[in-house]
Write a protein that holds these residues in place. Sequence first.
Motif, PDB file in Angstrom:
ATOM      1  N   PHE A  14      -1.462   7.467 -22.769  1.00 44.35           N
ATOM      2  CA  PHE A  14      -1.100   6.640 -21.611  1.00 44.35           C
ATOM      3  C   PHE A  14      -0.889   5.194 -22.053  1.00 44.35           C
ATOM      4  O   PHE A  14      -1.748   4.613 -22.712  1.00 44.35           O
ATOM      5  N   ARG A  19       3.662  -6.800 -17.594  1.00 39.75           N
ATOM      6  CA  ARG A  19       4.813  -7.679 -17.824  1.00 39.75           C
ATOM      7  C   ARG A  19       4.786  -8.954 -16.998  1.00 39.75           C
ATOM      8  O   ARG A  19       5.638  -9.810 -17.135  1.00 39.75           O
ATOM      9  N   LYS A  20       3.816  -9.060 -16.106  1.00 37.53           N
ATOM     10  CA  LYS A  20       3.866 -10.173 -15.159  1.00 37.53           C
ATOM     11  C   LYS A  20       2.639 -11.075 -15.257  1.00 37.53           C
ATOM     12  O   LYS A  20       1.572 -10.649 -15.694  1.00 37.53           O
ATOM     13  N   ILE A  26       0.742  -9.477  -7.119  1.00 34.40           N
ATOM     14  CA  ILE A  26      -0.482  -8.673  -7.243  1.00 34.40           C
ATOM     15  C   ILE A  26      -0.402  -7.630  -8.358  1.00 34.40           C
ATOM     16  O   ILE A  26      -1.375  -6.940  -8.651  1.00 34.40           O
ATOM     17  N   GLU A  30      -3.493  -5.116  -9.642  1.00 31.46           N
ATOM     18  CA  GLU A  30      -3.474  -3.694  -9.286  1.00 31.46           C
ATOM     19  C   GLU A  30      -3.217  -2.809 -10.516  1.00 31.46           C
ATOM     20  O   GLU A  30      -3.616  -1.644 -10.524  1.00 31.46           O
ATOM     21  N   ILE A  37      -9.641   2.939 -13.225  1.00 30.05           N
ATOM     22  CA  ILE A  37      -9.795   4.292 -12.675  1.00 30.05           C
ATOM     23  C   ILE A  37      -9.374   5.312 -13.736  1.00 30.05           C
ATOM     24  O   ILE A  37     -10.047   6.322 -13.969  1.00 30.05           O
ATOM     25  N   VAL A 138       3.005   8.944 -21.393  1.00 28.03           N
ATOM     26  CA  VAL A 138       3.130   8.404 -20.036  1.00 28.03           C
ATOM     27  C   VAL A 138       3.128   6.886 -20.119  1.00 28.03           C
ATOM     28  O   VAL A 138       2.206   6.303 -20.695  1.00 28.03           O
ATOM     29  N   MET A 140       3.225   3.527 -17.720  1.00 26.68           N
ATOM     30  CA  MET A 140       3.239   2.927 -16.390  1.00 26.68           C
ATOM     31  C   MET A 140       3.516   1.446 -16.559  1.00 26.68           C
ATOM     32  O   MET A 140       2.866   0.756 -17.327  1.00 26.68           O
TER      33      MET A 140
ATOM     34  N   ASN B   8       6.735   1.769  -6.132  1.00 29.52           N
ATOM     35  CA  ASN B   8       5.926   0.547  -6.203  1.00 29.52           C
ATOM     36  C   ASN B   8       6.373  -0.579  -5.286  1.00 29.52           C
ATOM     37  O   ASN B   8       5.780  -1.658  -5.319  1.00 29.52           O
ATOM     38  N   GLU B   9       7.421  -0.354  -4.498  1.00 31.90           N
ATOM     39  CA  GLU B   9       7.896  -1.427  -3.610  1.00 31.90           C
ATOM     40  C   GLU B   9       8.040  -0.909  -2.180  1.00 31.90           C
ATOM     41  O   GLU B   9       8.274   0.276  -1.956  1.00 31.90           O
ATOM     42  N   TYR B  40       2.349   3.007  -4.434  1.00 33.55           N
ATOM     43  CA  TYR B  40       1.397   1.983  -4.900  1.00 33.55           C
ATOM     44  C   TYR B  40       1.971   0.591  -4.636  1.00 33.55           C
ATOM     45  O   TYR B  40       3.140   0.443  -4.298  1.00 33.55           O
ATOM     46  N   HIS B  41       1.153  -0.434  -4.864  1.00 41.15           N
ATOM     47  CA  HIS B  41       1.530  -1.820  -4.536  1.00 41.15           C
ATOM     48  C   HIS B  41       2.079  -1.849  -3.095  1.00 41.15           C
ATOM     49  O   HIS B  41       1.557  -1.144  -2.234  1.00 41.15           O
ATOM     50  N   ALA B  81      -4.739   0.044  -2.261  1.00 44.94           N
ATOM     51  CA  ALA B  81      -3.540  -0.736  -1.952  1.00 44.94           C
ATOM     52  C   ALA B  81      -3.249  -0.675  -0.458  1.00 44.94           C
ATOM     53  O   ALA B  81      -2.798  -1.662   0.148  1.00 44.94           O
ATOM     54  N   ARG B  84      -5.640  -2.972   1.743  1.00 43.58           N
ATOM     55  CA  ARG B  84      -5.243  -4.385   1.675  1.00 43.58           C
ATOM     56  C   ARG B  84      -4.091  -4.697   2.621  1.00 43.58           C
ATOM     57  O   ARG B  84      -3.971  -5.807   3.112  1.00 43.58           O
ATOM     58  N   ARG B  85      -3.199  -3.717   2.790  1.00 40.77           N
ATOM     59  CA  ARG B  85      -1.950  -3.975   3.500  1.00 40.77           C
ATOM     60  C   ARG B  85      -1.912  -3.378   4.909  1.00 40.77           C
ATOM     61  O   ARG B  85      -0.870  -3.382   5.550  1.00 40.77           O
ATOM     62  N   LEU B 112      -6.556   6.318  -6.678  1.00 42.57           N
ATOM     63  CA  LEU B 112      -5.699   6.128  -7.852  1.00 42.57           C
ATOM     64  C   LEU B 112      -5.803   7.271  -8.855  1.00 42.57           C
ATOM     65  O   LEU B 112      -4.918   7.451  -9.694  1.00 42.57           O
ATOM     66  N   LEU B 115      -2.793   9.310  -9.109  1.00 43.28           N
ATOM     67  CA  LEU B 115      -1.697   8.796  -9.938  1.00 43.28           C
ATOM     68  C   LEU B 115      -1.898   9.211 -11.396  1.00 43.28           C
ATOM     69  O   LEU B 115      -0.970   9.686 -12.061  1.00 43.28           O
ATOM     70  N   ILE B 116      -3.125   9.045 -11.872  1.00 47.17           N
ATOM     71  CA  ILE B 116      -3.425   9.419 -13.261  1.00 47.17           C
ATOM     72  C   ILE B 116      -3.202  10.927 -13.433  1.00 47.17           C
ATOM     73  O   ILE B 116      -2.601  11.373 -14.416  1.00 47.17           O
ATOM     74  N   GLY B 119       0.288  11.770 -13.834  1.00 47.89           N
ATOM     75  CA  GLY B 119       0.722  11.454 -15.199  1.00 47.89           C
ATOM     76  C   GLY B 119       0.338  12.538 -16.189  1.00 47.89           C
ATOM     77  O   GLY B 119       1.087  12.853 -17.119  1.00 47.89           O
ATOM     78  N   LEU B 125       6.761  11.137 -15.738  1.00 43.83           N
ATOM     79  CA  LEU B 125       6.364  10.306 -14.608  1.00 43.83           C
ATOM     80  C   LEU B 125       7.422   9.214 -14.472  1.00 43.83           C
ATOM     81  O   LEU B 125       7.659   8.457 -15.399  1.00 43.83           O
ATOM     82  N   THR B 127       8.902   5.909 -12.564  1.00 44.29           N
ATOM     83  CA  THR B 127       8.467   4.794 -11.732  1.00 44.29           C
ATOM     84  C   THR B 127       9.659   4.078 -11.112  1.00 44.29           C
ATOM     85  O   THR B 127      10.644   3.800 -11.796  1.00 44.29           O
ATOM     86  N   ASP B 130       9.974  -3.001  -9.469  1.00 42.81           N
ATOM     87  CA  ASP B 130      10.415  -4.135 -10.280  1.00 42.81           C
ATOM     88  C   ASP B 130       9.879  -4.048 -11.696  1.00 42.81           C
ATOM     89  O   ASP B 130       8.766  -3.675 -11.906  1.00 42.81           O
TER      90      ASP B 130
END
Lengths: 142, 130
Positions: A14, A19-20, A26, A30, A37, A138, A140, B8-9, B40-41, B81, B84-85, B112, B115-116, B119, B125, B127, B130
Motif C-alpha cells: 500500500f 501531495r498537498k 483537509i 484525512e 486505520i 495499491v 491512494m 473523493n469530491e 471519502y473527503h 468524514a 464532519r460534514r 475507513l 476502504l482498506i 484495496g 483501486l 480513485t 483532485d
Amino acid sequence: MSEDMEDGGDIKKFMYMNRKAPYGTIYALEALEVVLIGAAFDQDVSLAFVDDGVFQLTKGQDTAGIGIKNFSPAFKALGDYDVTKLYVEKESLEERGLTADDLMDLVYEDEDDDWAEKPSIRLVSRDELKTVLAEQDVIMSF
Amino acid sequence: MKFGVVVNEGPYTHQASDSAYQFTKEAIAQGHEIIRVFFYHDGVNNGTRLTVPPGDDRHIQNNWSELAKEHNLDMVVCIAAAQRRGILDENEAKRQGKDADNIAEGFRISGLGQLIEAGIQADRLVTFGD
C-alpha cells in the motif's frame, strides 16, 4: 500485482501519496486518518511526500493563528504502528527551498535489529520514487 | 476484473463523482465486478438525499442510488468524514442527538476499514478526485 493475491491471504503493498500542504485543505489530515486505520490491516505500508505534501513533515508547525488543530505530532506515532517507510522526494524539497533539516525527526524501532532506533524518512529522487511507485499494489493519492 | 472505486469530491463542484459514476456504470456493462464504491473527503456529500438540482440537469445522487439498486452495488460513506460534514443515517442521528438524518437510498455509513479492505480485495483501486 502478484497472482497469489486471489485468495486475499497475502500482504499487499500500500502506498499513500501525500501531495498537498497540511493546512488549507483537509486532504492531509484525512489521509493520515486512513494511514492510521490501515495500519491495523497488517499490509506493507509506505508513504510518499511530494509537491506541497513535503510541508506536512516540516518541524515547528504552529497553527495557533489559523484556529486549526496542529496534527503534525501524529506523524511521530507512525513508527509505533509499524509505518516505517516515509519517502520524501528531494526535488519537491528543493523546489520549495527546504532541506532534510527542516523536517521532523521521525524514527522507528527496528525489531529485526535489536529494536535499534532508525530514521523513517527516506530521501529519494523523483526517478527513485518512480521505481518505488511501480512496485506498489495499491496507491491512494491525497 | 474486480474494481474498487473511491470518490473523493462532492457533487457538482467537481466532476469526480460524475466520472466515477460513468466509470462504474461502464465497468459493470463490460462485465467487470465493482466490489465497493467508497466515498471519502467531500465525496460523502454524494450520499445526501436532500439534493434538488434543476430539472434539466443530471441528478448525481439519484444516479448513484439507481445504479446501486440495479446492480446491488455496495456504496459506503466514511463515517468520520460524514460526521464532519453533516451526513447522517437514522442510527447516527439518534446517537448524536440530531433531529434528522439525510442518507440517500443505497448508501451506507461505515468506517475507513472498508476502504482498506477494498484495496486488499480489488484487483484495481481507482480513485476519482483532485
